[in-house]
Design a protein around this motif. Structure first.
Motif, PDB file in Angstrom:
ATOM      1  N   LEU A  29       7.266  -0.478  83.942  1.00  0.00           N
ATOM      2  CA  LEU A  29       5.783  -1.770  84.776  1.00  0.00           C
ATOM      3  C   LEU A  29       5.436  -0.738  85.972  1.00  0.00           C
ATOM      4  O   LEU A  29       4.406  -1.152  85.960  1.00  0.00           O
ATOM      5  CB  LEU A  29       6.181  -2.605  85.356  1.00  0.00           C
ATOM      6  N   ALA A  30       6.807  -0.080  87.052  1.00  0.00           N
ATOM      7  CA  ALA A  30       6.439   0.072  87.669  1.00  0.00           C
ATOM      8  C   ALA A  30       5.312   1.347  87.682  1.00  0.00           C
ATOM      9  O   ALA A  30       5.019   1.674  89.079  1.00  0.00           O
ATOM     10  CB  ALA A  30       7.670   0.101  88.554  1.00  0.00           C
ATOM     11  N   ARG A  31       5.229   2.101  87.027  1.00  0.00           N
ATOM     12  CA  ARG A  31       4.680   3.236  87.211  1.00  0.00           C
ATOM     13  C   ARG A  31       3.352   2.668  86.014  1.00  0.00           C
ATOM     14  O   ARG A  31       2.308   3.718  86.396  1.00  0.00           O
ATOM     15  CB  ARG A  31       5.155   4.175  86.237  1.00  0.00           C
ATOM     16  N   LEU A  32       2.877   1.337  86.231  1.00  0.00           N
ATOM     17  CA  LEU A  32       1.521   1.052  86.015  1.00  0.00           C
ATOM     18  C   LEU A  32       0.527   0.655  86.876  1.00  0.00           C
ATOM     19  O   LEU A  32       0.972   0.530  88.384  1.00  0.00           O
ATOM     20  CB  LEU A  32       1.726   0.283  84.716  1.00  0.00           C
ATOM     21  N   SER A  33      -0.563   0.710  86.801  1.00  0.00           N
ATOM     22  CA  SER A  33      -2.161   1.014  87.636  1.00  0.00           C
ATOM     23  C   SER A  33      -1.572  -0.969  88.110  1.00  0.00           C
ATOM     24  O   SER A  33      -0.988  -1.588  86.526  1.00  0.00           O
ATOM     25  CB  SER A  33      -3.124   0.788  87.527  1.00  0.00           C
ATOM     26  N   ALA A  34      -1.880  -1.902  88.753  1.00  0.00           N
ATOM     27  CA  ALA A  34      -2.304  -2.875  89.193  1.00  0.00           C
ATOM     28  C   ALA A  34      -2.974  -3.652  88.027  1.00  0.00           C
ATOM     29  O   ALA A  34      -2.359  -4.537  88.025  1.00  0.00           O
ATOM     30  CB  ALA A  34      -2.427  -2.925  90.529  1.00  0.00           C
ATOM     31  N   SER A  35      -4.484  -3.206  87.677  1.00  0.00           N
ATOM     32  CA  SER A  35      -4.228  -3.698  86.327  1.00  0.00           C
ATOM     33  C   SER A  35      -3.408  -3.644  85.040  1.00  0.00           C
ATOM     34  O   SER A  35      -3.602  -4.677  84.282  1.00  0.00           O
ATOM     35  CB  SER A  35      -5.860  -3.781  86.047  1.00  0.00           C
ATOM     36  N   GLN A  42       2.617 -10.053  80.558  1.00  0.00           N
ATOM     37  CA  GLN A  42       2.429 -10.790  79.292  1.00  0.00           C
ATOM     38  C   GLN A  42       2.276 -10.179  77.966  1.00  0.00           C
ATOM     39  O   GLN A  42       3.465 -10.829  77.218  1.00  0.00           O
ATOM     40  CB  GLN A  42       0.676 -11.041  80.188  1.00  0.00           C
ATOM     41  N   ALA A  43       2.380  -8.744  77.589  1.00  0.00           N
ATOM     42  CA  ALA A  43       2.940  -7.789  76.656  1.00  0.00           C
ATOM     43  C   ALA A  43       4.413  -8.269  76.555  1.00  0.00           C
ATOM     44  O   ALA A  43       4.682  -8.040  75.325  1.00  0.00           O
ATOM     45  CB  ALA A  43       2.170  -7.140  76.404  1.00  0.00           C
ATOM     46  N   LEU A  44       4.633  -7.691  77.404  1.00  0.00           N
ATOM     47  CA  LEU A  44       6.484  -7.930  77.133  1.00  0.00           C
ATOM     48  C   LEU A  44       7.082  -9.139  76.910  1.00  0.00           C
ATOM     49  O   LEU A  44       8.384  -9.230  76.256  1.00  0.00           O
ATOM     50  CB  LEU A  44       6.497  -6.870  78.326  1.00  0.00           C
ATOM     51  N   HIS A  45       6.426  -9.859  78.181  1.00  0.00           N
ATOM     52  CA  HIS A  45       6.795 -11.301  77.870  1.00  0.00           C
ATOM     53  C   HIS A  45       7.431 -11.972  76.323  1.00  0.00           C
ATOM     54  O   HIS A  45       7.432 -12.499  75.615  1.00  0.00           O
ATOM     55  CB  HIS A  45       6.335 -12.447  78.666  1.00  0.00           C
ATOM     56  N   SER A  46       5.672 -11.681  76.099  1.00  0.00           N
ATOM     57  CA  SER A  46       5.848 -12.224  74.604  1.00  0.00           C
ATOM     58  C   SER A  46       6.513 -11.537  73.269  1.00  0.00           C
ATOM     59  O   SER A  46       6.898 -12.014  72.815  1.00  0.00           O
ATOM     60  CB  SER A  46       3.685 -11.367  74.286  1.00  0.00           C
ATOM     61  N   LEU A  47       6.594 -10.097  74.138  1.00  0.00           N
ATOM     62  CA  LEU A  47       7.495  -9.467  72.622  1.00  0.00           C
ATOM     63  C   LEU A  47       9.321  -9.555  72.363  1.00  0.00           C
ATOM     64  O   LEU A  47       9.331  -9.607  71.958  1.00  0.00           O
ATOM     65  CB  LEU A  47       7.223  -8.063  72.890  1.00  0.00           C
TER      66      LEU A  47
END
Length: 157
Positions: A29-35, A42-47
């Motif tokens: 997640l740290a390497r992704l843009s803020a948006s 949310q996707a990772l929590h669902s997984l």
């Protein structure tokens, strides 16, 4: 569907969170843009919830314990529950986290290669979204047509 996911959700759940610099989901997640970070969190929590019957979050799931059979079963669940675009976005997030697991030295190259060898979910997309979304839209229109008019609504001839 044949259950391949471990019988006990605790088998994939960490007893405590890893430090942020060793936690694959946080590193991904740290390497992704803020948006993108909000959406993929949310996707990772669902997984994580799907893999553990709601017992783990993205930060308490033992991502290093996932193998091909877990990912294949998860792909099937995603195809059953989500639109093609959403399911593939979630598979992309999973692949990103598994890459971090490998790069952090928590997964062997062989296990990583097998785990990410999952084909994207195929489906036909309608111009305005997925086929499932089109069916949901049609059902809403049908429900609206059958509903009685609201009290005080103007009647047109």
């Amino acid at each position: 569907m044949i259950e391949i996911i471990p019988p006990s959700p605790l088998a994939l759940t960490l007893s405590q969170e890893l430090p942020a610099d060793r936690q694959p989901a946080r590193v991904y997640l740290a390497r992704l843009s803020a948006s993108s970070r909000r959406i993929m969190t949310q996707a990772l929590h669902s997984l994580a919830g799907l893999l553990t019957d709601g017992q783990a979050t993205a930060f308490t799931l033992n991502w290093a314990a996932l193998r091909y059979q877990h990912v294949a079963a998860l792909r099937t669940r995603l195809a059953e529950r989500y639109t093609v675009a959403t399911a593939n976005k979630m598979l992309s997030a999973l692949g990103g986290v598994l890459r971090e697991v490998y790069l952090l030295g928590q997964l062997s190259a062989d296990d990583y290669t097998r785990a990410v060898d999952i084909t994207p979910i195929r489906g036909q997309m309608s111009p305005g979204g997925s086929m499932r979304a089109a069916r949901e839209h049609a059902a809403l229109l049908e429900d609206g047509a059958q509903a009685p008019p609201r009290a005080g609504a103007r009647q047109r001839p």
